[in-house]
Design an enzyme around this catalytic site. Structure first.
Site, PDB file in Angstrom:
ATOM      1  N   TYR A 163       0.843  -1.205   0.000  1.00  0.00           N
ATOM      2  CA  TYR A 163       0.000   0.000   0.000  1.00  0.00           C
ATOM      3  C   TYR A 163       0.874   1.250   0.000  1.00  0.00           C
ATOM      4  O   TYR A 163       0.663   2.184  -0.776  1.00  0.00           O
ATOM      5  CB  TYR A 163      -0.913  -0.031   1.228  1.00  0.00           C
ATOM      6  CG  TYR A 163      -2.016   0.999   1.215  1.00  0.00           C
ATOM      7  CD1 TYR A 163      -3.158   0.815   0.450  1.00  0.00           C
ATOM      8  CD2 TYR A 163      -1.918   2.156   1.984  1.00  0.00           C
ATOM      9  CE1 TYR A 163      -4.183   1.757   0.447  1.00  0.00           C
ATOM     10  CE2 TYR A 163      -2.925   3.105   1.993  1.00  0.00           C
ATOM     11  CZ  TYR A 163      -4.060   2.900   1.221  1.00  0.00           C
ATOM     12  OH  TYR A 163      -5.074   3.839   1.213  1.00  0.00           O
ATOM     13  N   THR A 198     -14.504   4.278   6.799  1.00  0.00           N
ATOM     14  CA  THR A 198     -15.209   3.477   5.788  1.00  0.00           C
ATOM     15  C   THR A 198     -14.934   2.001   6.082  1.00  0.00           C
ATOM     16  O   THR A 198     -14.130   1.670   6.963  1.00  0.00           O
ATOM     17  CB  THR A 198     -14.702   3.778   4.360  1.00  0.00           C
ATOM     18  OG1 THR A 198     -13.358   3.284   4.247  1.00  0.00           O
ATOM     19  CG2 THR A 198     -14.724   5.260   4.049  1.00  0.00           C
TER      20      THR A 198
HETATM   21  P1  NAD Z   1     -13.967   1.188   0.504  1.00  0.00           P
HETATM   22  O1  NAD Z   1     -13.430  -0.176   0.762  1.00  0.00           O
HETATM   23  O2  NAD Z   1     -15.076   1.717   1.316  1.00  0.00           O
HETATM   24  O3  NAD Z   1     -14.361   1.314  -1.040  1.00  0.00           O
HETATM   25  C1  NAD Z   1     -13.486   0.898  -2.040  1.00  0.00           C
HETATM   26  C2  NAD Z   1     -14.293   0.538  -3.280  1.00  0.00           C
HETATM   27  O4  NAD Z   1     -13.363   0.185  -4.318  1.00  0.00           O
HETATM   28  C3  NAD Z   1     -15.174  -0.704  -3.058  1.00  0.00           C
HETATM   29  O5  NAD Z   1     -16.497  -0.435  -3.487  1.00  0.00           O
HETATM   30  C4  NAD Z   1     -14.514  -1.789  -3.893  1.00  0.00           C
HETATM   31  O6  NAD Z   1     -15.432  -2.721  -4.431  1.00  0.00           O
HETATM   32  C5  NAD Z   1     -13.849  -0.962  -4.980  1.00  0.00           C
HETATM   33  N1  NAD Z   1     -12.735  -1.674  -5.607  1.00  0.00           N
HETATM   34  C6  NAD Z   1     -11.741  -2.371  -5.007  1.00  0.00           C
HETATM   35  N2  NAD Z   1     -10.948  -2.930  -5.929  1.00  0.00           N
HETATM   36  C7  NAD Z   1     -11.446  -2.577  -7.139  1.00  0.00           C
HETATM   37  C8  NAD Z   1     -11.063  -2.854  -8.472  1.00  0.00           C
HETATM   38  N3  NAD Z   1     -10.010  -3.641  -8.749  1.00  0.00           N
HETATM   39  N4  NAD Z   1     -11.787  -2.307  -9.474  1.00  0.00           N
HETATM   40  C9  NAD Z   1     -12.862  -1.534  -9.199  1.00  0.00           C
HETATM   41  N5  NAD Z   1     -13.286  -1.270  -7.957  1.00  0.00           N
HETATM   42  C10 NAD Z   1     -12.578  -1.765  -6.950  1.00  0.00           C
HETATM   43  O7  NAD Z   1     -12.673   2.133   0.615  1.00  0.00           O
HETATM   44  P2  NAD Z   1     -12.525   3.724   0.785  1.00  0.00           P
HETATM   45  O8  NAD Z   1     -12.079   3.977   2.155  1.00  0.00           O
HETATM   46  O9  NAD Z   1     -13.688   4.433   0.229  1.00  0.00           O
HETATM   47  O10 NAD Z   1     -11.242   3.927  -0.147  1.00  0.00           O
HETATM   48  C11 NAD Z   1     -11.286   4.578  -1.384  1.00  0.00           C
HETATM   49  C12 NAD Z   1      -9.879   5.005  -1.735  1.00  0.00           C
HETATM   50  O11 NAD Z   1      -9.363   5.819  -0.696  1.00  0.00           O
HETATM   51  C13 NAD Z   1      -8.885   3.850  -1.890  1.00  0.00           C
HETATM   52  O12 NAD Z   1      -8.013   4.129  -2.962  1.00  0.00           O
HETATM   53  C14 NAD Z   1      -8.121   3.872  -0.581  1.00  0.00           C
HETATM   54  O13 NAD Z   1      -6.824   3.349  -0.721  1.00  0.00           O
HETATM   55  C15 NAD Z   1      -8.101   5.362  -0.317  1.00  0.00           C
HETATM   56  N6  NAD Z   1      -7.860   5.714   1.077  1.00  0.00           N
HETATM   57  C16 NAD Z   1      -8.665   5.226   2.061  1.00  0.00           C
HETATM   58  C17 NAD Z   1      -8.388   5.564   3.377  1.00  0.00           C
HETATM   59  C18 NAD Z   1      -9.232   5.047   4.527  1.00  0.00           C
HETATM   60  O14 NAD Z   1      -8.738   5.078   5.667  1.00  0.00           O
HETATM   61  N7  NAD Z   1     -10.452   4.598   4.297  1.00  0.00           N
HETATM   62  C19 NAD Z   1      -7.309   6.396   3.674  1.00  0.00           C
HETATM   63  C20 NAD Z   1      -6.524   6.887   2.631  1.00  0.00           C
HETATM   64  C21 NAD Z   1      -6.818   6.529   1.337  1.00  0.00           C
END
Ligand code: NAD
Length: 258
Positions: A163, A198
């Site tokens: 990651y 989330t």
């Molecule tokens: P989440 O798990 O709630 O949602 C992620 C979504 O991405 C899901 O609906 C999943 O089905 C979809 N997904 C996963 N792999 C996929 C693929 N190969 N093709 C298409 N869709 C795919 O996560 P979130 O917290 O909303 O995260 C969204 C983004 O934010 C991600 O890139 C994550 O790395 C980033 N992020 C999240 C956090 C956190 O703490 N939640 C912090 C920093 C960054």
């Protein structure tokens, strides 16, 4: 007064077509919700087809959904071509789909490493490339990538090497694509969120000790809400940020300021 009120139109997306990867839930869904409220037509693309369909239905007729694995090259090309043809244009891409396999580096298999690279890094490239091919023909468009504070720091609370590496790649891909596509009228930026409340951090929330640590290392002392990230994404996607490109906007409660 009317003229001053119109100044806020720069924060809207009326009539624009926005594609949001990972739009079924979490940050992607809240972004789709906000974009729809800002006047955009939103296309929620996600690996989880059923959830994306339900989420789009909740947003109303301005929203639609398509199944897509962002790491599958042929599917990415096909889906973006289909969106451009059915919607007539692609104005905004939110490159948000992502995953994490949080394991000690010495116990991470090559297959697991590769899956995270494929989704978080290659998927961002493939979707940006597919969207830009349409945007460049019209000479305008904005792309917002979802990086992370983990792409700008070494983390430290638990091991998460694939990651950390891929989000670091998203940070520099954002800068490089911004420079490459600026002459074509495109802007490319990123958000770098802290821990966001989330499903993504579900396993972390099972540890009260870790949640206390997260609060301790965050100056504002709490998780971010997904809408707080969506608001930053809207800013970078809309005309209000017309002179901003290649920027990585931390939405981190001060984590990186320390
Ligand atoms: P989440 O798990 O709630 O949602 C992620 C979504 O991405 C899901 O609906 C999943 O089905 C979809 N997904 C996963 N792999 C996929 C693929 N190969 N093709 C298409 N869709 C795919 O996560 P979130 O917290 O909303 O995260 C969204 C983004 O934010 C991600 O890139 C994550 O790395 C980033 N992020 C999240 C956090 C956190 O703490 N939640 C912090 C920093 C960054």
């Amino acid at each position: 007064m009317q003229e001053d009120a119109a100044l806020l139109d720069a924060f809207r997306l009326d009539g624009r077509v926005a594609v949001i990867t990972g739009g079924a839930r979490g940050i992607g869904y809240e972004t789709a919700r906000l974009f729809t409220a800002a006047g955009a037509r939103t296309v929620l693309v996600d690996l989880d087809e059923a959830a994306a369909r339900e989420s789009a239905a909740r947003l109303g007729p301005q929203a639609s959904s398509l199944r897509l694995d962002v790491s599958a090259e042929a599917d990415v090309t096909r889906v973006f071509d289909e969106i451009a043809s059915t919607q007539g244009r692609i104005d905004v891409l939110v490159n948000n789909a992502g995953m994490a396999l949080r394991r000690p580096s010495t116990e991470l298999s090559l297959a697991d490493w590769q899956r995270v690279v494929d989704v978080n890094m290659t998927g961002v490239f493939l979707c940006a490339r597919a969207a830009a091919r349409h945007m460049l023909t019209r000479g305008s468009g904005t792309i917002v990538n979802t990086a992370s504070i983990m792409g700008l720091s070494g983390g430290g609370l638990y091991p998460n090497i694939s990651y950390q590496a891929t989000k670091g790649a998203v940070v520099n891909m954002t800068r490089a694509l911004a420079v490459e596509w600026a002459p074509g009228g495109l802007r490319v930026n990123a958000v770098a969120p802290t821990w966001v409340d989330t499903e993504f951090i579900g396993p972390l929330k099972n540890s009260p000790e870790l949640m206390r640590e997260i609060q301790r290392v965050t100056p504002l002392g709490r998780l971010a809400q997904p809408m707080e990230v969506a608001q930053a994404i809207l800013f970078l996607a809309c005309p209000a940020s017309s002179m901003v490109t290649g920027h990585v906007l931390a939405v981190d409660g001060g984590f990186l300021a320390q």
